[in-house]
Write an enzyme that holds these catalytic residues in place. Structure first.
Site, PDB file in Angstrom:
ATOM      1  N   LYS A  61      -6.399  25.864  65.934  1.00 39.62           N
ATOM      2  CA  LYS A  61      -7.304  26.752  65.820  1.00 39.62           C
ATOM      3  C   LYS A  61      -8.145  26.550  64.517  1.00 39.62           C
ATOM      4  CE  LYS A  61      -7.984  31.778  66.307  1.00 39.62           C
ATOM      5  NZ  LYS A  61      -7.489  33.146  66.578  1.00 39.62           N
ATOM      6  N   SER A 140      -8.868  36.045  69.998  1.00 37.22           N
ATOM      7  CA  SER A 140      -9.850  35.040  69.432  1.00 37.22           C
ATOM      8  C   SER A 140      -9.532  33.563  69.788  1.00 37.22           C
ATOM      9  CB  SER A 140     -10.143  35.162  68.104  1.00 37.22           C
ATOM     10  OG  SER A 140      -8.843  34.878  67.129  1.00 37.22           O
ATOM     11  N   SER A 164      -4.695  37.811  69.965  1.00 38.01           N
ATOM     12  CA  SER A 164      -5.386  36.828  70.088  1.00 38.01           C
ATOM     13  C   SER A 164      -4.737  35.388  70.578  1.00 38.01           C
ATOM     14  CB  SER A 164      -6.077  36.673  68.769  1.00 38.01           C
ATOM     15  OG  SER A 164      -6.759  37.572  68.266  1.00 38.01           O
TER      16      SER A 164
END
Length: 516
Positions: A61, A140, A164
């Site tokens: 990420k 996210s 997330s």
């Protein structure tokens, strides 16, 4: 499949799924990484692999620092930033032979529930709604989830502050695991909310999650929130006691079902998946028990006070002087005092980040702190206490003399089972179209089932559950995420239950309509 062929397939999938926008920066077809995969292939053939992730492609990420690829956090304020060092987790993976497959798209600075607040555009789910309408990939860590779901990597790292990792896993049909807070190092992870941020893992199977977790579950002296060797030893010693160790073998589990999670807004498809999952576990010999977590209804508002408050403080340094990219329109001519600061932040941050900064600054202000921030911290302690009261296993880091009202003997549960999200993934157009009537509050409500475990720092995993009679092509069908929550430090039991649900493949579950 050989490691070389697996790597070739991942790169081919990255090319063929560019439209999903899962990656911000990806590997070039040829490069030094290819030589590392070849070396790992040779070690594997010789029977001397460094680890189970040796030669595997792991997506990262884009709020986790990497030395060889940019770290933008999907924000304009970091669009030109390249970290001079690797984060601890990336270094651990590379030392274990893994190869970074690229940096994945996300909500800016990890603030969002649908991966639509990105400077690089929204992440698109590979599932589609009616009329081929793109669906949310969750947030996210939506880019990491889509990368795993479409075979663009072996596994992926995300970050989980209030859900997330688990929410994108539920929306994309992957497995998302948030370990106990403090087990995995946060050093080199761009902070959103320090007391909540946890590096999580997304994979296509529990086995791939275990492979990565075994590598990154280590003490890191550079991270002050990372568990010390003494605390790790204390947890391990407790888990190896006969009463705890037996749960990982043949002892039937006591499954807790939080009654407060059965909300009226729960989508019928999600409720049906939850019921069938419990029926399957009961059929396997485990017992189902209703439990109460009374503070659950306060967890979500408490989270949206605490997380923005910490974010407001953490993001103060992005001012165009110490950190952050100055806006190109700022010249050398004389400007009013504070112009550089306000102009840089005003143009560098997106709408959701600004919203949370303002909310956090307000809750930390002198006249509001006692009524909001302090009260939210008290609610957080009550949420933790609720969980400690229902689990049979005691919280291993609490001193023996602590005043915790435990469940009566033989009535505590080993694990909790509940939905990951209250509804299937919504269309992206509903999230970004200002005329659709969607509001930020609607997105915040998606975290209602994931936030309590984050506030308590507990291990939690989302496992996909297919539903009989519904087909791919409808945003109300396909896969529903079911969440497994364990006591602090009980990560291996969470993974074990994840394997139980993954094993079933619903061959039996699909024939069960209601819980007997």
């Amino acid at each position: 499949m050989s490691l070389l062929r697996e790597a070739e397939r991942c790169i081919a999938n990255q090319k063929s799924h560019v439209a999903l926008n899962a990656f911000i920066a990806s590997l070039q077809p040829s490069g030094q990484w290819w030589e590392r995969v070849k070396d790992a292939e040779l070690r594997t053939k010789q029977g001397t692999p460094i680890s189970k992730v040796d030669g595997r492609l792991i997506a990262i990420k884009d709020n986790i620092c990497t030395r060889d690829l940019p770290t933008t956090c999907a924000s304009g304020t970091l669009e030109a930033f390249v970290s001079p060092f690797n984060s601890t987790v990336v270094g651990q993976l590379e030392d274990a032979g893994a190869v970074v497959a690229g940096k994945t798209n996300l909500d800016e600075f990890g603030m969002g529930s649908h991966s639509v607040y990105s400077r690089f555009g929204p992440v698109r789910n590979f599932w589609q709604g009616r009329d081929c309408e793109p669906l949310s990939a969750g947030g996210s860590s939506g880019g990491s989830a889509v990368a795993v779901a479409t075979g663009q990597c072996y596994a992926a790292l995300g970050t989980d502050t209030g859900g997330s990792v688990r929410l994108p896993a539920a929306y994309t049909g992957t497995i998302g695991f948030k370990p106990s807070y403090g087990l995995i190092s946060r050093w080199g992870v761009v902070a959103y909310a320090n007391s909540l941020d946890t590096v999580g893992i997304l994979g296509a199977s529990t086995a791939s999650i275990r492979d990565v977790f075994d590598v990154v579950n280590q003490h890191d002296p550079r991270d002050p929130t990372n568990l010390s060797p003494l605390s790790r030893s204390r947890i391990l010693s407790y888990l190896q006691s006969p009463s705890c160790a037996s749960r990982l073998t043949s002892t039937p589990l006591r499954i807790g079902v939080p009654t407060e999670y059965n909300i009226s807004e729960l989508h019928p498809t999600v409720r049906r998946a939850w019921s069938r999952t419990l029926a399957y576990l009961q059929q396997q010999g485990h017992s189902i028990h209703a439990i109460s977590l009374p503070t659950t209804k306060l967890a979500l508002p408490a989270y949206y006070v605490l997380a923005p408050a910490e974010a407001s403080s953490n993001l103060a340094k992005y001012d165009g002087v110490r950190y952050g990219t100055r806006h190109k329109d700022i010249g050398s001519d004389e400007r009013p005092r504070g112009y550089l600061y306000s102009y840089t932040r005003g143009h560098g941050f997106g709408s959701e980040v600004k919203r949370r900064i303002v909310l956090g600054a307000f809750s930390l202000s002198a006249h509001a702190k006692d009524n909001y921030f302090i009260q939210a911290q008290r609610v957080r302690r009550l949420v933790q206490r609720d969980f400690d009261c229902v689990f049979h296993m005691k919280q291993p880091l609490i001193s023996p003399g602590a005043d915790i009202e435990k469940a009566p003997e033989n009535t505590g549960v080993d694990i909790l089972i509940c939905p990951t999200a209250p509804s299937p993934p919504p269309p992206i157009s509903d999230l970004i179209d200002s005329g659709s009537g969607a509001s930020p509050l609607d997105a915040y409500m998606n975290d209602v089932f994931t936030v309590p475990a984050s506030l308590a720092g507990l291990p939690a995993m989302s496992v996909p559950v297919p539903i009989n009679g519904e087909k791919k092509g409808s945003n109300e069908a396909g896969l529903v995420g079911i969440q497994i929550i364990g006591q602090y430090g009980d990560d291996q039991l969470v993974l074990k239950v994840g394997e139980l649900l993954e094993d079933r493949n619903m061959s039996l579950l699909l024939n069960i309509d209601t819980l007997s």
